[in-house]
Write a protein that holds these residues in place. Structure first.
Motif, short mmCIF file in Angstrom:
data_model
loop_
_atom_site.label_atom_id
_atom_site.label_comp_id
_atom_site.label_asym_id
_atom_site.label_seq_id
_atom_site.Cartn_x
_atom_site.Cartn_y
_atom_site.Cartn_z
N LYS A 190 0.84 -1.19 0.00
CA LYS A 190 0.00 0.00 0.00
C LYS A 190 0.88 1.24 0.00
O LYS A 190 1.94 1.26 0.61
N LYS A 191 0.45 2.29 -0.69
CA LYS A 191 1.21 3.53 -0.76
C LYS A 191 1.11 4.29 0.56
O LYS A 191 0.06 4.36 1.17
N ARG A 192 2.26 4.87 0.96
CA ARG A 192 2.28 5.74 2.12
C ARG A 192 2.51 7.17 1.63
O ARG A 192 3.49 7.45 0.95
N SER A 193 1.63 8.08 1.99
CA SER A 193 1.73 9.47 1.55
C SER A 193 1.63 10.44 2.72
O SER A 193 0.98 11.47 2.64
N GLU A 194 2.27 10.08 3.83
CA GLU A 194 2.25 10.94 5.02
C GLU A 194 3.23 12.10 4.86
O GLU A 194 4.38 11.90 4.49
N LYS A 195 2.75 13.30 5.15
CA LYS A 195 3.60 14.49 5.12
C LYS A 195 3.42 15.25 6.44
O LYS A 195 2.67 14.84 7.31
N GLY A 196 4.16 16.35 6.57
CA GLY A 196 4.02 17.14 7.78
C GLY A 196 4.89 16.66 8.93
O GLY A 196 4.49 16.75 10.10
N HIS A 197 6.08 16.13 8.61
CA HIS A 197 7.03 15.68 9.64
C HIS A 197 8.38 16.37 9.43
O HIS A 197 9.40 15.70 9.18
N PRO A 198 8.45 17.68 9.55
CA PRO A 198 9.69 18.42 9.23
C PRO A 198 10.85 18.14 10.17
O PRO A 198 12.01 18.42 9.82
N ASP A 199 10.59 17.56 11.35
CA ASP A 199 11.66 17.31 12.30
C ASP A 199 12.34 15.95 12.09
O ASP A 199 13.33 15.64 12.76
N GLU A 200 11.82 15.15 11.17
CA GLU A 200 12.44 13.86 10.89
C GLU A 200 13.72 14.06 10.08
O GLU A 200 13.84 15.03 9.32
N VAL B 251 24.79 19.77 -0.25
CA VAL B 251 24.21 21.00 0.27
C VAL B 251 22.71 20.79 0.35
O VAL B 251 22.05 20.55 -0.65
N LEU B 252 22.16 20.86 1.55
CA LEU B 252 20.76 20.54 1.75
C LEU B 252 19.87 21.76 1.58
O LEU B 252 20.17 22.83 2.07
N ALA B 253 18.74 21.57 0.90
CA ALA B 253 17.73 22.61 0.80
C ALA B 253 16.74 22.39 1.94
O ALA B 253 15.96 21.44 1.91
N LEU B 254 16.79 23.24 2.94
CA LEU B 254 16.04 23.00 4.17
C LEU B 254 14.68 23.69 4.20
O LEU B 254 14.09 23.85 5.25
N LYS B 255 14.16 24.11 3.05
CA LYS B 255 12.86 24.75 2.99
C LYS B 255 11.76 23.72 2.72
O LYS B 255 12.00 22.70 2.08
N ASN B 256 10.58 24.02 3.20
CA ASN B 256 9.38 23.20 2.92
C ASN B 256 9.55 21.73 3.30
O ASN B 256 9.10 20.83 2.58
N LEU B 257 10.21 21.48 4.41
CA LEU B 257 10.40 20.10 4.85
C LEU B 257 9.07 19.42 5.17
O LEU B 257 8.97 18.19 5.12
N HIS B 258 8.06 20.21 5.48
CA HIS B 258 6.74 19.63 5.79
C HIS B 258 6.08 19.00 4.57
O HIS B 258 5.11 18.25 4.70
N LEU B 259 6.63 19.30 3.37
CA LEU B 259 6.07 18.73 2.14
C LEU B 259 6.70 17.39 1.77
O LEU B 259 6.21 16.70 0.87
N LEU B 260 7.78 17.01 2.48
CA LEU B 260 8.45 15.76 2.17
C LEU B 260 7.67 14.57 2.73
O LEU B 260 6.96 14.69 3.72
#
Length: 203
Positions: free
Chosen positions: A35-45, A67-76
């Protein structure tokens, strides 16, 4: 360790990448197993990296100089330990197994087994050469834009032995892999000793 028993009764698998399977094995659609997992909203992981050699691991373990792009981590997307990840290179190296929990690009497809007992078997199947060849049948795009069409892949079939045979297959292949790694390690040590002896003779 003895090899798994030889089967006497086979049936056609009906799959392009697989000829025959033992008659009592099931053939199940991918979407009935995963099954697909599409959980978002975990910027601290922690951020994850998908590799063809180590699976899915923490990014700092694999890409020290990135070089990490640290913006919009809640979308990952959230990936949990034991999940499977289809990456942009999966059609070349197989579907990767997540060894760590963290977050990853939303362009990746994250999957988890509905039955946790098939984890180990699927991890081996998804990295086998015949199955990787099967993945090429579900690729869309051209050149650098290639990706796996999961909608099509989800309708394809997987061979599924009974649970006891899955465990036997995993144990046997793990043992063979351990023997191979031990052999390679011994050869590397021998080569190092020969190089040392060569240098001593030259000196």
């Amino acid at each position: 360790m003895t090899t798994p028993s030889t089967y006497t009764d086979y049936k056609p698998s009906g799959l392009e990448w697989l000829d025959k399977v033992p008659k009592h094995w099931a053939l199940r659609r991918v979407k009935t197993i995963l099954k697909k997992r599409s959980e978002k909203g975990h910027p601290d992981e922690p951020l994850l990296a998908v590799t063809q050699t180590k699976g899915v691991v923490h990014k700092e373990q694999y890409e020290q100089r990135t070089v990490l792009a640290l913006k919009n981590l809640h979308l990952l997307k959230l990936v949990r330990t034991g999940d499977f990840v289809i990456s942009l290179r999966s059609f070349q190296g197989g579907i990767e197994y997540a060894r760590e929990q963290g977050i990853i690009s939303p362009t990746y497809t994250v999957l988890y087994p509905l039955d946790a007992s098939v984890h180990a078997y699927l991890a081996l199947l998804f990295k086998s050469k015949p199955y990787i060849e099967n993945l090429t049948l579900h690729v869309t795009g051209i050149r650098q834009g290639k990706n796996i069409d999961y909608t099509a892949l989800s309708r394809s079939y997987l061979p599924l032995p009974p649970p006891s045979e899955q465990r036997t297959i995993v144990r046997y292949l793990s043992h063979v892999d351990w023997q191979a790694q031990r052999y390679v390690s011994a050869k590397r040590k021998l080569i190092a000793l020969l190089e040392e002896e060569k240098r001593a003779v030259v000196n």
